[in-house]
Design an enzyme around this catalytic site. Structure first.
Site, PDB file in Angstrom:
ATOM      1  N   ASN A  31       0.789  -1.225   0.000  1.00 31.59           N
ATOM      2  CA  ASN A  31       0.000   0.000   0.000  1.00 31.59           C
ATOM      3  C   ASN A  31       0.828   1.286   0.000  1.00 31.59           C
ATOM      4  O   ASN A  31       0.265   2.384   0.068  1.00 31.59           O
ATOM      5  CB  ASN A  31      -0.951   0.016   1.196  1.00 31.59           C
ATOM      6  CG  ASN A  31      -1.930  -1.137   1.167  1.00 31.59           C
ATOM      7  OD1 ASN A  31      -1.993  -1.936   2.087  1.00 31.59           O
ATOM      8  ND2 ASN A  31      -2.684  -1.253   0.095  1.00 31.59           N
ATOM      9  N   ARG A  48      -3.383   5.497   8.623  1.00 25.35           N
ATOM     10  CA  ARG A  48      -2.293   5.043   7.754  1.00 25.35           C
ATOM     11  C   ARG A  48      -1.614   6.195   7.004  1.00 25.35           C
ATOM     12  O   ARG A  48      -0.571   5.989   6.373  1.00 25.35           O
ATOM     13  CB  ARG A  48      -2.794   3.974   6.759  1.00 25.35           C
ATOM     14  CG  ARG A  48      -3.260   2.683   7.438  1.00 25.35           C
ATOM     15  CD  ARG A  48      -3.270   1.505   6.486  1.00 25.35           C
ATOM     16  NE  ARG A  48      -1.917   1.138   6.049  1.00 25.35           N
ATOM     17  CZ  ARG A  48      -1.638   0.197   5.151  1.00 25.35           C
ATOM     18  NH1 ARG A  48      -2.620  -0.481   4.584  1.00 25.35           N
ATOM     19  NH2 ARG A  48      -0.393  -0.062   4.808  1.00 25.35           N
ATOM     20  N   ARG A  75     -11.278   1.900  -0.806  1.00 26.74           N
ATOM     21  CA  ARG A  75     -10.040   2.587  -0.456  1.00 26.74           C
ATOM     22  C   ARG A  75      -9.608   3.581  -1.537  1.00 26.74           C
ATOM     23  O   ARG A  75      -9.432   4.749  -1.268  1.00 26.74           O
ATOM     24  CB  ARG A  75      -8.922   1.567  -0.214  1.00 26.74           C
ATOM     25  CG  ARG A  75      -9.175   0.664   0.992  1.00 26.74           C
ATOM     26  CD  ARG A  75      -9.269   1.465   2.280  1.00 26.74           C
ATOM     27  NE  ARG A  75      -9.454   0.645   3.460  1.00 26.74           N
ATOM     28  CZ  ARG A  75      -8.484   0.055   4.140  1.00 26.74           C
ATOM     29  NH1 ARG A  75      -7.242   0.166   3.748  1.00 26.74           N
ATOM     30  NH2 ARG A  75      -8.762  -0.658   5.217  1.00 26.74           N
ATOM     31  N   HIS A 109      -9.414  -4.297  -0.909  1.00 24.74           N
ATOM     32  CA  HIS A 109      -8.352  -3.934  -1.858  1.00 24.74           C
ATOM     33  C   HIS A 109      -8.395  -4.942  -3.012  1.00 24.74           C
ATOM     34  O   HIS A 109      -8.664  -6.135  -2.778  1.00 24.74           O
ATOM     35  CB  HIS A 109      -6.958  -4.063  -1.212  1.00 24.74           C
ATOM     36  CG  HIS A 109      -6.533  -2.906  -0.365  1.00 24.74           C
ATOM     37  ND1 HIS A 109      -5.893  -3.078   0.839  1.00 24.74           N
ATOM     38  CD2 HIS A 109      -6.606  -1.562  -0.570  1.00 24.74           C
ATOM     39  CE1 HIS A 109      -5.603  -1.891   1.353  1.00 24.74           C
ATOM     40  NE2 HIS A 109      -6.027  -0.952   0.522  1.00 24.74           N
ATOM     41  N   ASP A 155      -6.057  -6.458  -4.456  1.00 25.65           N
ATOM     42  CA  ASP A 155      -5.140  -7.607  -4.310  1.00 25.65           C
ATOM     43  C   ASP A 155      -5.636  -8.662  -3.318  1.00 25.65           C
ATOM     44  O   ASP A 155      -4.979  -9.662  -3.088  1.00 25.65           O
ATOM     45  CB  ASP A 155      -3.710  -7.146  -3.974  1.00 25.65           C
ATOM     46  CG  ASP A 155      -3.566  -6.549  -2.587  1.00 25.65           C
ATOM     47  OD1 ASP A 155      -4.577  -6.427  -1.859  1.00 25.65           O
ATOM     48  OD2 ASP A 155      -2.424  -6.179  -2.226  1.00 25.65           O
ATOM     49  N   ALA A 177      -5.263  -8.706  10.416  1.00 29.23           N
ATOM     50  CA  ALA A 177      -5.324  -7.287  10.031  1.00 29.23           C
ATOM     51  C   ALA A 177      -5.906  -7.119   8.636  1.00 29.23           C
ATOM     52  O   ALA A 177      -6.012  -6.007   8.124  1.00 29.23           O
ATOM     53  CB  ALA A 177      -3.933  -6.668  10.080  1.00 29.23           C
ATOM     54  N   CYS A 232       0.152  -8.480   0.294  1.00 31.22           N
ATOM     55  CA  CYS A 232       0.098  -7.190   0.998  1.00 31.22           C
ATOM     56  C   CYS A 232       1.410  -6.868   1.709  1.00 31.22           C
ATOM     57  O   CYS A 232       1.714  -5.697   1.945  1.00 31.22           O
ATOM     58  CB  CYS A 232      -0.973  -7.200   2.084  1.00 31.22           C
ATOM     59  SG  CYS A 232      -2.604  -7.587   1.565  1.00 31.22           S
TER      60      CYS A 232
END
Ligand code: ARG
Length: 267
Positions: free
Chosen positions: A72, A91, A138, A167, A169, A255, A261
């Site tokens: 990310n 984040r 996102r 996401h 992915d 998470a 990721c």
């Protein structure tokens, strides 16, 4: 044996933990275990060191538990680095660290406008010359347009439709120029059509393996690295000549992340 010249970026998990909730996987009542996290991360790092040309490791920062998920950080394309603009405040403080790392290595940093969110390679994956990009939870679709314009490349925007797969992915993994793993129900019907029309060999994975993050795969040449216990997808992959490497990443699934990721392909 080294397969190719792939360069990856990882971030060690010293500061990793479940300290806030920004996706349906994270629960403050289900903390991660620091020792097990480090052991699982180290095992993944070892596998990738064997397969990839180079695995860089960026220093973790305290107070940034999700910085381990380097996918990310942004999206490297050639000499450019499209720096992520994270949707969640928790984040956003990762970005200065990643900016510094990429700047120091000579990348041209591209920033998105303040109201345009983009979460890097977590939401943008190349299949051949085409960028498949996810949006809704996102990243914003406007980020895709900006990348397409700046790079002069084709970007296919895919709308995500299940919060657990927030996401791209987490539900889509290009394997080479023509094949990809995907979990159909994570996409809205039109996005599903786009995948089926543009990926020659689109391999639908079963729900129980999608929920074990099987699509969150690191692909290095003919090798695929995933979380363990996904037998049906492993069979599909081995039938196509891929070598499958399974490793326990359960501490990171707490998470909402797995193998892919935890890495960012920088070249
Ligand atoms: N807890 C992190 C988040 O919600 C997990 C990120 C997973 N990364 C990914 N590329 N899917 O942002």
């Amino acid at each position: 044996m080294k397969q190719d010249s792939t360069e990856l970026l990882m971030c060690s998990p010293e500061h990793y933990g479940i300290h806030y909730v920004i996706n349906p996987w994270m629960k403050l009542s289900r903390p991660s275990d620091p020792q097990r996290s480090l052991a699982q991360w180290t095992a993944l790092h070892e596998i990738l060191e064997r397969l990839a040309g180079t695995v860089h490791v960026i220093a973790p920062a305290s107070g940034l538990p999700d910085m381990v998920f380097t996918a990310n950080a942004g999206l490297p394309v050639g000499e450019r680095f499209f720096l992520s603009r994270f949707r969640h405040e928790q984040r956003q403080h990762e970005s200065p660290h990643f900016r510094k790392w990429f700047e120091a290595r000579g990348f041209d940093i591209v920033e998105f406008p303040e109201d345009v969110y983009f979460e890097g390679a977590g939401d943008a994956l190349f299949l051949g010359p085409t960028l498949f990009a996810g949006y809704r939870y996102r990243s914003d679709i406007r980020a895709h347009t900006l990348i397409a314009e700046q790079q002069g490349i084709q970007v296919l925007s895919l709308e995500l439709a299940d919060r657990r797969f927030y996401h791209l992915d987490t539900c889509f993994a290009p394997l080479n120029g023509e094949s990809a793993l995907y979990y159909p129900k994570a996409f809205d019907p039109y996005a599903r059509q786009v995948i089926e029309a543009n990926v020659e060999d689109a391999i639908a994975v079963p729900a129980e393996e999608a929920l074990r993050f099987v699509c969150n795969a690191v692909v290095i040449g003919r090798n695929v690295v995933i979380h363990q216990d996904c037998p049906r997808t492993c069979k599909e992959l081995t039938a196509r000549g891929f070598g499958v490497h399974e490793t326990d990443l359960s501490e990171f699934i707490k998470a909402g992340g797995s193998a892919k990721c935890l890495t960012l392909q920088i070249r």
